[in-house]
Design a protein around this motif. Sequence first.
Motif, PDB file in Angstrom:
ATOM      1  N   GLU A   1      -6.058   1.647   4.032  1.00 12.39           N
ATOM      2  CA  GLU A   1      -7.343   1.068   4.404  1.00 12.39           C
ATOM      3  C   GLU A   1      -7.734  -0.049   3.442  1.00 12.39           C
ATOM      4  OE1 GLU A   1      -8.973   1.727   7.211  1.00 12.39           O
ATOM      5  OE2 GLU A   1      -7.203   2.948   7.649  1.00 12.39           O
ATOM      6  N   PHE A   2      -7.454   0.154   2.176  1.00 13.09           N
ATOM      7  CA  PHE A   2      -7.771  -0.861   1.176  1.00 13.09           C
ATOM      8  C   PHE A   2      -7.009  -2.150   1.456  1.00 13.09           C
ATOM      9  CE2 PHE A   2      -6.877  -2.946  -2.903  1.00 13.09           C
ATOM     10  CZ  PHE A   2      -8.162  -3.106  -3.403  1.00 13.09           C
ATOM     11  N   MET A   3      -5.731  -2.038   1.764  1.00 17.17           N
ATOM     12  CA  MET A   3      -4.922  -3.222   2.005  1.00 17.17           C
ATOM     13  C   MET A   3      -5.296  -3.885   3.332  1.00 17.17           C
ATOM     14  SD  MET A   3      -1.209  -2.071   0.539  1.00 17.17           S
ATOM     15  CE  MET A   3      -0.587  -3.743   0.525  1.00 17.17           C
TER      16      MET A   3
ATOM     17  N   PHE B   1      -3.682  -9.503  -1.580  1.00 16.30           N
ATOM     18  CA  PHE B   1      -3.780  -8.062  -1.766  1.00 16.30           C
ATOM     19  C   PHE B   1      -3.637  -7.306  -0.452  1.00 16.30           C
ATOM     20  CE2 PHE B   1      -6.617 -10.456  -4.566  1.00 16.30           C
ATOM     21  CZ  PHE B   1      -6.052 -10.183  -5.796  1.00 16.30           C
ATOM     22  N   SER B   2      -3.250  -8.006   0.590  1.00 20.91           N
ATOM     23  CA  SER B   2      -3.333  -7.435   1.929  1.00 20.91           C
ATOM     24  C   SER B   2      -2.079  -6.681   2.345  1.00 20.91           C
ATOM     25  CB  SER B   2      -3.617  -8.537   2.952  1.00 20.91           C
ATOM     26  OG  SER B   2      -2.460  -9.339   3.132  1.00 20.91           O
ATOM     27  N   PHE B   3      -2.195  -6.082   3.505  1.00 20.78           N
ATOM     28  CA  PHE B   3      -1.097  -5.324   4.106  1.00 20.78           C
ATOM     29  C   PHE B   3      -0.166  -6.233   4.894  1.00 20.78           C
ATOM     30  CE2 PHE B   3       0.567  -3.022   7.818  1.00 20.78           C
ATOM     31  CZ  PHE B   3       1.239  -1.968   7.212  1.00 20.78           C
TER      32      PHE B   3
ATOM     33  N   PRO C   1       6.316  -8.192   2.640  1.00 17.50           N
ATOM     34  CA  PRO C   1       7.577  -8.360   3.376  1.00 17.50           C
ATOM     35  C   PRO C   1       8.296  -7.043   3.598  1.00 17.50           C
ATOM     36  CG  PRO C   1       7.916  -8.891   1.082  1.00 17.50           C
ATOM     37  CD  PRO C   1       6.445  -8.558   1.229  1.00 17.50           C
ATOM     38  N   LEU C   2       7.566  -5.966   3.832  1.00 20.32           N
ATOM     39  CA  LEU C   2       8.180  -4.669   4.099  1.00 20.32           C
ATOM     40  C   LEU C   2       7.175  -3.794   4.818  1.00 20.32           C
ATOM     41  CD1 LEU C   2       8.061  -2.283   1.074  1.00 20.32           C
ATOM     42  CD2 LEU C   2       7.157  -4.559   0.864  1.00 20.32           C
ATOM     43  N   THR C   3       7.683  -2.745   5.447  1.00 21.41           N
ATOM     44  CA  THR C   3       6.832  -1.793   6.155  1.00 21.41           C
ATOM     45  C   THR C   3       6.500  -0.642   5.220  1.00 21.41           C
ATOM     46  OG1 THR C   3       7.879  -2.342   8.262  1.00 21.41           O
ATOM     47  CG2 THR C   3       6.685  -0.257   8.140  1.00 21.41           C
TER      48      THR C   3
ATOM     49  N   THR D   1       5.171   7.796   2.195  1.00 22.03           N
ATOM     50  CA  THR D   1       5.597   8.225   0.868  1.00 22.03           C
ATOM     51  C   THR D   1       5.569   7.083  -0.146  1.00 22.03           C
ATOM     52  OG1 THR D   1       7.892   7.867   1.573  1.00 22.03           O
ATOM     53  CG2 THR D   1       7.034  10.103   1.724  1.00 22.03           C
ATOM     54  N   ASP D   2       4.903   5.985   0.181  1.00 19.24           N
ATOM     55  CA  ASP D   2       4.795   4.846  -0.735  1.00 19.24           C
ATOM     56  C   ASP D   2       3.481   4.906  -1.511  1.00 19.24           C
ATOM     57  OD1 ASP D   2       7.178   3.934   0.255  1.00 19.24           O
ATOM     58  OD2 ASP D   2       6.303   2.374   1.510  1.00 19.24           O
ATOM     59  N   GLN D   3       3.487   4.335  -2.695  1.00 20.16           N
ATOM     60  CA  GLN D   3       2.278   4.222  -3.499  1.00 20.16           C
ATOM     61  C   GLN D   3       2.143   2.786  -3.974  1.00 20.16           C
ATOM     62  OE1 GLN D   3       2.107   3.951  -7.231  1.00 20.16           O
ATOM     63  NE2 GLN D   3      -0.120   3.896  -7.149  1.00 20.16           N
ATOM     64  N   ILE D   4       0.915   2.242  -3.907  1.00 18.49           N
ATOM     65  CA  ILE D   4       0.668   0.837  -4.224  1.00 18.49           C
ATOM     66  C   ILE D   4      -0.059   0.718  -5.565  1.00 18.49           C
ATOM     67  CG2 ILE D   4      -0.335  -1.328  -3.418  1.00 18.49           C
ATOM     68  CD1 ILE D   4       1.709  -0.164  -1.515  1.00 18.49           C
ATOM     69  N   SER D   5       0.353  -0.235  -6.368  1.00 15.33           N
ATOM     70  CA  SER D   5      -0.412  -0.582  -7.558  1.00 15.33           C
ATOM     71  C   SER D   5      -0.448  -2.100  -7.685  1.00 15.33           C
ATOM     72  CB  SER D   5       0.175   0.053  -8.821  1.00 15.33           C
ATOM     73  OG  SER D   5       1.470  -0.452  -9.088  1.00 15.33           O
ATOM     74  N   TYR D   6      -1.492  -2.584  -8.340  1.00 15.34           N
ATOM     75  CA  TYR D   6      -1.713  -4.022  -8.493  1.00 15.34           C
ATOM     76  C   TYR D   6      -1.806  -4.380  -9.970  1.00 15.34           C
ATOM     77  CZ  TYR D   6      -3.225  -4.120  -3.559  1.00 15.34           C
ATOM     78  OH  TYR D   6      -3.292  -4.010  -2.194  1.00 15.34           O
ATOM     79  N   ARG D   7      -1.370  -5.595 -10.295  1.00 12.64           N
ATOM     80  CA  ARG D   7      -1.614  -6.169 -11.607  1.00 12.64           C
ATOM     81  C   ARG D   7      -2.136  -7.581 -11.404  1.00 12.64           C
ATOM     82  NH1 ARG D   7       1.227  -2.076 -11.269  1.00 12.64           N
ATOM     83  NH2 ARG D   7       2.471  -1.098 -12.902  1.00 12.64           N
TER      84      ARG D   7
END
Length: 264
Positions: free
Chosen positions: A140-142, A189-191, A195-197, A201-207
């Motif tokens: 939802e965030f992305m 920062f979007s979904f 370049p991938l689906t 089981t994925d986890q997102i982090s930002y820097r």
Amino acid sequence: MVRFSTMRLLMLILAFTSVETSAQEVIQRADFYSRTSLGSLAWLPNVTRSEAARKSDRFVSLASFDCVVLPTTENYFVVNHRSSDFDNWAFAAVRVVSRFSNRPKFSVHWDRRGGWFEDDSKNETTTPTLSPALSVEQIEFMKAHNLTASATRSWIQSQSADFHARLAIPQSNSRSRPGPDTWSYKSAFSFDSLPLTLLETDQISYRNHRFKFIPGVVSRSPLRFKVSRRGARSQFIVLDIPGFLPIPDRKSIEIRFGSKFSSC
């Protein structure tokens, strides 16, 4: 005889603790800045601390790779921030997608380095460590950052504390003025720009890291960041320099893990 045995022992320890890379793979810092394009990534072998990353002169350029195998679980990367066209302060937006075998227990995390201004704040602020998970689900965030999304900046802030901020631009009087707002570059920062689906089981982090473009091959403050494996079976790094790196030039690479550095 004792001296000889001690030296052999030291050589064995170095052999087992050094990351194995060939002489052809390792280049000097100046070569990385001069031979690769803006936004290119380099991996720093045998670096485990930020200060060592700042001083390191042994780079493994990842510019020609789409996928690499790394032998370590705590990895430092450097971004080429050399440009003859720009003399600005900017920020690098790095998305890290960690792929697990099972659904991860943690949600979106983020880290921000350098100077920033919060909303309606006259004081600079920094976020020195990876933040706690945001309250909103990562998908939802992305999606809220998609160009077609109706989500507002205030809604994002209500869900994610002070994720978005204004870049602090240093002035000659040792103070800073507010610069661009990261919300202005929400697609970074979007979904839909990944370049991938994404999988469950994925986890997102930002820097988000502030930096200044350099005109030559000397950088007193290399644009660097760390990525920890944390049990992931693989990771994807997607890098953007909003406002300066055209979409076709955005860098992305897959990281897998093995006994020595190689291409996938």
